[in-house]
Motif scaffolding. Sequence first.
Motif, short mmCIF file in Angstrom:
data_model
loop_
_atom_site.label_atom_id
_atom_site.label_comp_id
_atom_site.label_asym_id
_atom_site.label_seq_id
_atom_site.Cartn_x
_atom_site.Cartn_y
_atom_site.Cartn_z
N ILE A 246 0.83 -1.20 0.00
CA ILE A 246 0.00 0.00 0.00
C ILE A 246 0.87 1.26 0.00
O ILE A 246 0.51 2.28 -0.59
CB ILE A 246 -0.96 -0.01 1.22
CG1 ILE A 246 -1.94 1.16 1.15
CG2 ILE A 246 -0.17 0.00 2.54
CD1 ILE A 246 -2.99 1.14 2.25
N GLY B 207 -2.04 -4.15 2.62
CA GLY B 207 -2.09 -3.03 3.55
C GLY B 207 -1.34 -3.42 4.80
O GLY B 207 -0.36 -4.18 4.76
N ASN C 194 -6.16 -4.47 1.44
CA ASN C 194 -5.81 -3.48 2.46
C ASN C 194 -6.98 -3.01 3.33
O ASN C 194 -6.88 -1.99 4.00
CB ASN C 194 -5.14 -2.27 1.80
CG ASN C 194 -6.04 -1.60 0.77
OD1 ASN C 194 -7.26 -1.53 0.94
ND2 ASN C 194 -5.46 -1.07 -0.29
#
Length: 240
Positions: free
Chosen positions: A135, A178, A234
């Motif tokens: 991310i 994420g 994420n």
Amino acid sequence: MARVAVVTGGTRGIGEAISVALRDAGMTVAANYAGNDQKASEFTERTGIKAYKWDVSDFDACLEGCRRIEEELGQIDVVVNNAGITRDATMKRMTRDLWDEVLHVNLGGCFNMAKSVWDGMNARKYGRIVNIGSINGQAGQYGQVNYAAAKSGIHGFTKALAQEGAAKGITVNAIAPGYIDTDMVSAVPANVLEKIVARIPVGRLGQAHEIARGVAFLVADEAGFVTGSTLSINGGQHMY
């Protein structure tokens, strides 16, 4: 005969979850690691997956590691480029060594591993490569110019290499995790971690097995029409 998969950084955290998921999918898995022999030994004892030690930033070591795996387990059909490090610092404090170390491992390792298996995959007209981005390679992150640059580079590397492999039956995809509940994230101070979780719409950290499930999908024989893609896992924190 079972597909042979290599997972770099495959004995701990997200890498361990990927190694186990691919084993459970019926593949013969080789887990690469760089440093901790005791952890690697414990991993092999726990999972039955053989561990191989080399530094993915070393091109010749990647060639030799892949040669050894093919000699012992069979031709490599799947590579998951998961190995990565952080050396965080703001630009004011960032040194060239900190920059180089992260770029060489996180991005250079992807090239080294892909190059090591590319000719064989082309000859057999089959291959699956999955690169683990981040991310923070999509959105950036304060104090991580080296890490964010390397992970962002992975996403471009994936799209370009996918175009080269498509006609040869080789798919190349990426996953951008994420914030995942691993030792690295657990080391973040509690007050900082609370702020991170507050920015995740699903309200929690991800789990390593959730990344592994995405990898298992992308490397399956049935996923041959998916290439050049980045799968963001994420919790809705960054929709890209």
